[in-house]
Write a protein that holds these residues in place. Structure first.
Motif, PDB file in Angstrom:
ATOM      1  N   LYS A  77       0.810  -1.344   0.009  1.00  0.00           N
ATOM      2  CA  LYS A  77       0.101  -0.193   0.071  1.00  0.00           C
ATOM      3  C   LYS A  77       0.875   1.192  -0.228  1.00  0.00           C
ATOM      4  O   LYS A  77       0.748   2.341  -0.733  1.00  0.00           O
ATOM      5  CB  LYS A  77      -0.868  -0.083   1.219  1.00  0.00           C
ATOM      6  CG  LYS A  77      -1.917   1.084   1.180  1.00  0.00           C
ATOM      7  CD  LYS A  77      -2.533   1.010   2.587  1.00  0.00           C
ATOM      8  CE  LYS A  77      -3.373   2.413   2.845  1.00  0.00           C
ATOM      9  NZ  LYS A  77      -4.493   2.329   3.777  1.00  0.00           N
ATOM     10  N   LYS A 111      -6.977  -9.145  -4.706  1.00  0.00           N
ATOM     11  CA  LYS A 111      -8.138  -8.689  -4.143  1.00  0.00           C
ATOM     12  C   LYS A 111      -7.958  -7.371  -3.280  1.00  0.00           C
ATOM     13  O   LYS A 111      -8.599  -6.551  -3.061  1.00  0.00           O
ATOM     14  CB  LYS A 111      -8.691  -9.786  -3.355  1.00  0.00           C
ATOM     15  CG  LYS A 111      -9.400 -10.989  -4.053  1.00  0.00           C
ATOM     16  CD  LYS A 111     -10.474 -10.581  -4.935  1.00  0.00           C
ATOM     17  CE  LYS A 111     -10.770 -11.804  -5.753  1.00  0.00           C
ATOM     18  NZ  LYS A 111     -11.871 -11.390  -7.047  1.00  0.00           N
ATOM     19  N   ASP A 112      -6.850  -7.500  -2.518  1.00  0.00           N
ATOM     20  CA  ASP A 112      -6.466  -6.323  -1.464  1.00  0.00           C
ATOM     21  C   ASP A 112      -6.113  -5.146  -2.555  1.00  0.00           C
ATOM     22  O   ASP A 112      -6.535  -4.100  -2.233  1.00  0.00           O
ATOM     23  CB  ASP A 112      -5.081  -6.581  -0.767  1.00  0.00           C
ATOM     24  CG  ASP A 112      -5.525  -7.932   0.224  1.00  0.00           C
ATOM     25  OD1 ASP A 112      -6.520  -8.231   0.515  1.00  0.00           O
ATOM     26  OD2 ASP A 112      -4.390  -8.630   0.451  1.00  0.00           O
ATOM     27  N   GLN A 115      -9.284  -3.484  -3.811  1.00  0.00           N
ATOM     28  CA  GLN A 115      -9.793  -2.716  -2.672  1.00  0.00           C
ATOM     29  C   GLN A 115      -9.129  -1.548  -2.616  1.00  0.00           C
ATOM     30  O   GLN A 115      -9.794  -0.470  -2.510  1.00  0.00           O
ATOM     31  CB  GLN A 115      -9.909  -3.580  -1.125  1.00  0.00           C
ATOM     32  CG  GLN A 115     -10.672  -2.723  -0.249  1.00  0.00           C
ATOM     33  CD  GLN A 115     -11.929  -2.458  -0.460  1.00  0.00           C
ATOM     34  OE1 GLN A 115     -12.761  -3.215  -0.954  1.00  0.00           O
ATOM     35  NE2 GLN A 115     -12.323  -1.503  -0.063  1.00  0.00           N
TER      36      GLN A 115
END
Length: 133
Positions: A77, A111-112, A115
């Motif tokens: 992130k 998937k992360d 999101q």
């Protein structure tokens, strides 16, 4: 006498800061110059745009490309900085320059990322490299 020493000390500190900033710029310049003329061979990668499979041939046709490759080492992130990239991409589109950005993710689970993409309103195609080739 103390005022002179304080002023001299402040001038020295400012000088060191300015020298340090120029050193970083020169370091980045050398890195970019070392890549000029080199060819990067990509494996076949799947692309997704807003969570759907897509084909993004137009990205490869730009004269200049900025490659942003992120793998699983460290904080994904933090390294992605999607909000900052979103703003930069808007600026590139407004400048109508011959530069594009190619995002490649070397992560096994998307998937992360999808999101994060939604949270940051990041609507740019992303190539997936789950085998980190």
């Amino acid at each position: 006498m103390n005022k002179r020493r304080i002023i001299l000390l402040l001038l020295l500190i400012c000088g060191f800061i300015l020298i340090g900033c120029n050193g970083k710029k020169n370091q980045y310049r050398k890195i970019v110059e070392s890549w000029i003329g080199k060819e990067i061979v990509f494996p076949v990668l799947k692309a997704k745009h807003e969570g759907r499979d897509t084909i993004c041939n137009e990205l490869w046709n730009a004269k200049y490309k900025i490659l942003h490759y992120v793998d699983t080492i460290g904080c994904t992130k933090c390294k992605l900085r999607l909000f900052d990239w979103r703003n930069y991409l808007k600026q590139l589109e407004n400048d109508s320059s011959d530069v594009t950005c190619i995002f490649v993710l070397g992560i096994p689970d998307f998937k992360d990322f999808e999101q994060l993409q939604k949270e940051n309103l990041f609507k740019w195609p992303v190539f997936y490299d789950p085998e980190m080739k």
